[in-house]
Design an enzyme around this catalytic site. Sequence first.
Site, mmCIF file in Angstrom:
data_model
loop_
_atom_site.group_PDB
_atom_site.id
_atom_site.type_symbol
_atom_site.label_atom_id
_atom_site.label_comp_id
_atom_site.label_asym_id
_atom_site.label_seq_id
_atom_site.Cartn_x
_atom_site.Cartn_y
_atom_site.Cartn_z
ATOM 1 N N ASN A 240 -1.164 0.363 0.055
ATOM 2 C CA ASN A 240 -2.209 -0.161 -0.818
ATOM 3 C C ASN A 240 -1.823 -1.577 -1.207
ATOM 4 O O ASN A 240 -1.045 -1.807 -2.131
ATOM 5 C CB ASN A 240 -2.348 0.727 -2.057
ATOM 6 C CG ASN A 240 -2.875 2.094 -1.695
ATOM 7 O OD1 ASN A 240 -4.066 2.269 -1.456
ATOM 8 N ND2 ASN A 240 -1.963 3.068 -1.607
ATOM 9 N N GLU A 241 -2.388 -2.506 -0.469
ATOM 10 C CA GLU A 241 -2.025 -3.909 -0.633
ATOM 11 C C GLU A 241 -2.794 -4.521 -1.811
ATOM 12 O O GLU A 241 -3.724 -3.890 -2.333
ATOM 13 C CB GLU A 241 -2.365 -4.680 0.656
ATOM 14 C CG GLU A 241 -1.602 -4.215 1.888
ATOM 15 C CD GLU A 241 -0.136 -4.666 1.906
ATOM 16 O OE1 GLU A 241 0.381 -5.086 0.855
ATOM 17 O OE2 GLU A 241 0.491 -4.559 2.973
ATOM 18 N N PRO A 242 -2.418 -5.748 -2.236
ATOM 19 C CA PRO A 242 -3.169 -6.404 -3.305
ATOM 20 C C PRO A 242 -4.681 -6.339 -3.032
ATOM 21 O O PRO A 242 -5.110 -6.516 -1.900
ATOM 22 C CB PRO A 242 -2.654 -7.842 -3.250
ATOM 23 C CG PRO A 242 -1.254 -7.697 -2.758
ATOM 24 C CD PRO A 242 -1.281 -6.551 -1.785
#
Length: 639
Positions: free
Chosen positions: A162-164
Amino acid sequence: MSRLNLLEETRFEKLPVSIFADKETASKAVAARIAGIIRVKQEKSEHAILGLATGVTPLQVYAELIRLHKEEGLSFKNVITFNLDEYYPMQPGAEQSYVRFMHENLFDHIDIDPVNVNIPNGTLSPEEVNEFCLQYEKKISDLGGLDVQILGIGRTGHIGFNEPGSAPNSGTRVVTLHDLTRRDAAHDFGGKENVPVKAITMGVGTIFKAREIILMAWSGKKAPIIRKAVEGEISSDVPATYLQLSNNVEFVLDQDAAADLTRFNTPWLVKDMVWDEKNIRKAVIWLAKAVNKPILKLTEEDYNNNGMAQLATEQGPVYDINIRIFNAVQHTITGWPGGKPNADDSQRPERRDPAKKRVLLFSPHPDDDVISMGGTFIRLADHGHDVHVAYQTSGNTAVWDDDVLRFVEFAIDFGAAQGQDTTDLKALYAEMKAFFDEKTPNQEDLKEIQRVKGLIRKGEAIAGARYAGLPDDHIHFMDLPFYDRAKKQKKVSYEDDILQTMELLKEVKPHQVYAAGDFADPHGTHKICFNIIHEALKRLKATEDWIADCWLWLYRGAWHEFEIHEIEMAVPLSPQEVERKRMAIFKHQSQKDRAVFPGDDSREFWIRAEDRTKETARAYNQLGLAEYEAIEAFVRFHY
Ligand code: F6R
């Protein structure tokens, strides 16, 4: 919702943090908790549902779970696992696949039923994958949710993948990887261009539903993102900050990963201090930076308004403190890294005697010497010290394949021009070319190719050291065996490396040893090289008299620099010396333009080196010290 925090010391921390002396102890504690959950469920004849992670962080947890299984009878028969993520697309048998990772590091060594293992499927078509994600999510909730989810954290602040930008209520889905995440994975894939752009990951929402969440982080590399995750505002810019909203989360850290938390980094802001010269220096330099003033202009008010009233009252007037720290920083500056002959050395970083010192500069890779301390290296040679340089590894992995062909072509042409028979060399050339045509990412090179790559770097190192002023018999190529072994085996012994290093030390009997102390080197080589030197020196202490006079200085520069308050010797460089240093770095042609393993810094090494040394000079100047073009910084290590 912020956590009620009654402890003053941790008042900046918005979630529970446990700090352990090292990752081994921390991992054992986490494994014990997981084992506890499994056993409690066993007693109730229920399944334990575990959420698992990959990456380097959980490796010791898995090793300990395997040990508990083998030595203490912990059974995994009632365990169902769900892995956080998988690259997409990815074949399960591929070297980088998380399926393979989990089997190698856990599942193949325990008694889990294979049907109870769930890992996102990287082989599905784009049409199938969305349905798969929904089913993955449903399967977890049908089983009553995860009993525990273990997490690592990426330097982007990602949990799972879950990236920025990820939403707090996101579910299992296909995501695009952040560039930094792909750069971090580049080494595993043999170059960033081979890292998949996408991945399948459980969502933040999926993770959140776990009854316990344990996020682990080890090493100083994670310290800045841990600070943001623990003390920062909740924001999609750092997805791990969402965990502040959970009542079931705990961060488990080693000391290095915790080092940037307020209670360790600027402890005077959260507790009463026992002040000593070391932490006073750190605090005053921090204050000068915080209020953007030189040290000698700091006022009582600056101290009081910035959490340093205790120091001001205990040791003030503040002007006296300022002068003391200013002088201490001033005394780190010396143009005489080998000591100044015939001068009072009571306030100097190095001893005056002997006037001519024997110096042994250890360079992990063939260019660290000039990149990190090229100016000081040249200065020591200029001052007539007996300087030796020792290149610890061949550095052969960091040479581009096409350079190999170029050099072998040269050898063939030169041999032919000399009237020699080049048939064998031509056959070898053809073999190399065929190998490169078929080479897969990260495939180990043929022996001969490795040799050519090593020789290319050797020639460059000789050119660099000669340029610095060294005679050829003072240039040592150690070719430490661990370097090639480490590529093939996980567990490596360093015994022969240590013995070889002891031999060289005994031969040179140095008064000064310089070693790379930039342990943030992304591949770990610098840290290993340092440990070998450290161990060699410690062992020699028992038998060698000269060792009592041998000082160990650490340098940094290729990957990061010392903090200003840590610096014990600051060697200023003139503009001409900066240029000479640049020329020495340029001798390393195979590393120019674009390094094979640049880490997460895309600048060329000579630019990094100049930027860092100029930055140190600027920081000194901002503290009110003289304005230099550049400064190389050193810290003394007491062994
Ligand atoms: C792995 C995962 C990632 C890693 C993170 C840290 O399954 O989901 O979030 O936990 O990238 O990686 P390491 O542990 O290799 O530093």
